[in-house]
Design an enzyme around this catalytic site. Structure first.
Site, PDB file in Angstrom:
ATOM      1  N   HIS A 236      57.587  50.644  40.069  1.00 33.26           N
ATOM      2  CA  HIS A 236      58.001  50.562  38.659  1.00 33.26           C
ATOM      3  C   HIS A 236      58.896  51.752  38.324  1.00 33.26           C
ATOM      4  O   HIS A 236      58.390  52.844  38.062  1.00 33.26           O
ATOM      5  CB  HIS A 236      56.770  50.597  37.746  1.00 33.26           C
TER       6      HIS A 236
ATOM      7  N   CYS B 114      58.798  45.082  40.524  1.00 35.42           N
ATOM      8  CA  CYS B 114      57.419  44.756  40.889  1.00 35.42           C
ATOM      9  C   CYS B 114      57.311  43.261  41.222  1.00 35.42           C
ATOM     10  O   CYS B 114      57.947  42.783  42.145  1.00 35.42           O
ATOM     11  CB  CYS B 114      56.446  45.205  39.800  1.00 35.42           C
TER      12      CYS B 114
ATOM     13  N   GLU C 205      60.342  52.294  35.565  1.00 36.70           N
ATOM     14  CA  GLU C 205      60.061  52.691  34.179  1.00 36.70           C
ATOM     15  C   GLU C 205      58.769  53.500  34.055  1.00 36.70           C
ATOM     16  O   GLU C 205      58.489  54.064  32.990  1.00 36.70           O
ATOM     17  CB  GLU C 205      60.005  51.454  33.266  1.00 36.70           C
TER      18      GLU C 205
END
Length: 205
Positions: A187, A79, A189
């Protein structure tokens, strides 16, 4: 060992949790020595560019990160972390980045259709470039995989480094790489199984 750089900006817990889920040894650190000991380095980031790059340099982690990049260690920005890897950003002024991936960060509002909202937020599909299809970061990925974005600025003038784009009125840079340095605007994650496969692939580089 994957070292996640802690410089006061970033969603460190969910990233570390994702790596733990994959069984990948990782450490969140503010210690430059941990960058030298690491096999891989992740630079996360959320928020405003100017504040983040100042905090990164103020933390004493920027120069060691550049040294490890020059030494050929695999490095991934996520990001805002990816944005910091670029040459510069025009977010609320002009800010010098780390210069590890050629290109600039430009305001989405200036380039996308006026009816589209900024920030670009939510799930969007990946379109892999020819370089991206061959890149080890996406060896477990496929065309059209969905990932999660939250951003208002995007990589521009980085055609030679492009690994993937996502359509949001225009092709928006989703991932870019320059040698051993790579980044994801989205992202991993927060991107479910698709994101976990990307993190796994990074750990194997």
């Amino acid at each position: 060992m994957i070292t996640i750089i802690d410089y006061g900006v970033g969603n460190l817990f969910s990233l570390s949790s994702s790596l733990n889920y994959l069984g990948l040894e990782n450490k969140v650190s503010r210690d430059p020595e941990d960058l030298k000991k690491a096999d891989h380095i992740i630079l996360p980031g959320v928020g405003a560019y100017g504040d983040a790059i100042a905090k990164l340099r103020g933390s004493g982690m920027a120069e060691p990160l550049l040294e490890e990049a020059r030494a050929g260690k695999p490095i991934m920005g996520i990001c805002l972390g990816m944005q910091l890897l670029f040459d510069k950003s025009y977010e609320y002024g002009k800010h010098r980045g780390l210069g590890l991936i050629p290109g600039v960060m430009a305001d989405l509002r200036e380039d996308i259709p006026a009816n589209l909202k900024v920030p670009h937020m939510g799930w969007n599909s990946l379109h892999l470039t020819e370089k991206g299809k061959k890149h080890p970061l996406f060896k477990y990925s496929k065309e059209g995989d969905y990932v999660y974005f939250v951003h208002s600025f995007y990589g521009k003038d980085c055609e030679e480094s492009l690994l993937a784009t996502s359509e949001y009125g225009i092709p928006v840079t989703a991932s870019a790489a320059n040698g051993n340095v790579m980044g994801c605007q989205f992202h991993p994650e927060k991107s479910g199984e698709v994101g976990l496969r990307i993190l796994k692939a990074f750990a194997e580089i």
